[in-house]
Write an enzyme that holds these catalytic residues in place. Sequence first.
Site, mmCIF file in Angstrom:
data_model
loop_
_atom_site.group_PDB
_atom_site.id
_atom_site.type_symbol
_atom_site.label_atom_id
_atom_site.label_comp_id
_atom_site.label_asym_id
_atom_site.label_seq_id
_atom_site.Cartn_x
_atom_site.Cartn_y
_atom_site.Cartn_z
ATOM 1 C CE LYS A 183 34.914 49.374 38.238
ATOM 2 N NZ LYS A 183 33.573 49.998 38.369
ATOM 3 C CE1 TYR A 242 34.766 49.370 41.859
ATOM 4 C CE2 TYR A 242 32.390 49.543 41.817
ATOM 5 C CZ TYR A 242 33.632 50.129 41.730
ATOM 6 O OH TYR A 242 33.731 51.477 41.500
#
Length: 305
Positions: free
Chosen positions: A165, A137
């Site tokens: 992400k 992330y």
Amino acid sequence: MSSMNWSGVFPAATTQFNADLSIDIDASQQVLDALVRDGVHGLVVLGTCGENNSLEPDEKRQVLQAAVEVVAGRVPIVVGVSELTTPRAAAFARDAETIGADALMVLPAMVYVPTGAELEAHFRTVAQASALPIMLYNNPPAYRTTITLDVLARLADEPTIVAVKESAPDTRRFTDLARAFGERFVLMAGLDDVALEGLLLGARGWVSGLTSAFPQESVALVAAIDRGDLEEARRIYRWFMPLLHLDAEHDLVQSIKLAEQIMGRGSERVRMPRLPLAGVRRAQVVAMVEEAAATRPLPSSAAAA
């Protein structure tokens, strides 16, 4: 890993609380079940919107167990790994595999701002703690660190690290990542108000906050992109944009949970240090959600896609 399909819409689901702010397992399961029935392609639990860092360790495991139970394999469950220390993150990754998560969304260690070497070591340690596929992330505004191309290059030898992400507001990152790594990492759009741009630039899916309030429109947006109907995608995106901007604000969790409540999908209760929206800000968000609800754009063609 081969069975994990990193594509489509993955709402960052909320954790629901009782009036005394204990976890409401039934309501949390109802939120997840409704999202699956509305056609989302996967679920992210215990991310930012799931208030991961406001939960005790046993509560996190309880919420994940409840998610696995209610989803019952209908869509993959990606669970957030967000801890203060690397050993705690590795321990949660191991437990998540045992409980039945399908994948991990691994964040940098909270609070501490790492060097590149420390960031690499954190991710590598967590990756080696379980066999689950991992989505890293990257969110520089929130976590004060960037997963640089150099760090990703050094992590490319970890077979379970399969996706990124991308929540940097600068959409050039999608092209930089694609140029640097080709198909090595699946890219997922992670910031709602640049999601269309990310999907057009090579992201395979969308981890979304506002999908929790308007899942059908989110699914229709991605379906329009997938079939090449960019006019329809722009139409939905332009309708959605005032709400999507909320995902980039510090009070995104309160705004999303308030939107869920207005749409009959959950409660606005949050745990401290967050407080529910109040005053002018709450009135502003209520007006935005009510306007969106009154002008919902779903045509029959998108709904059927």
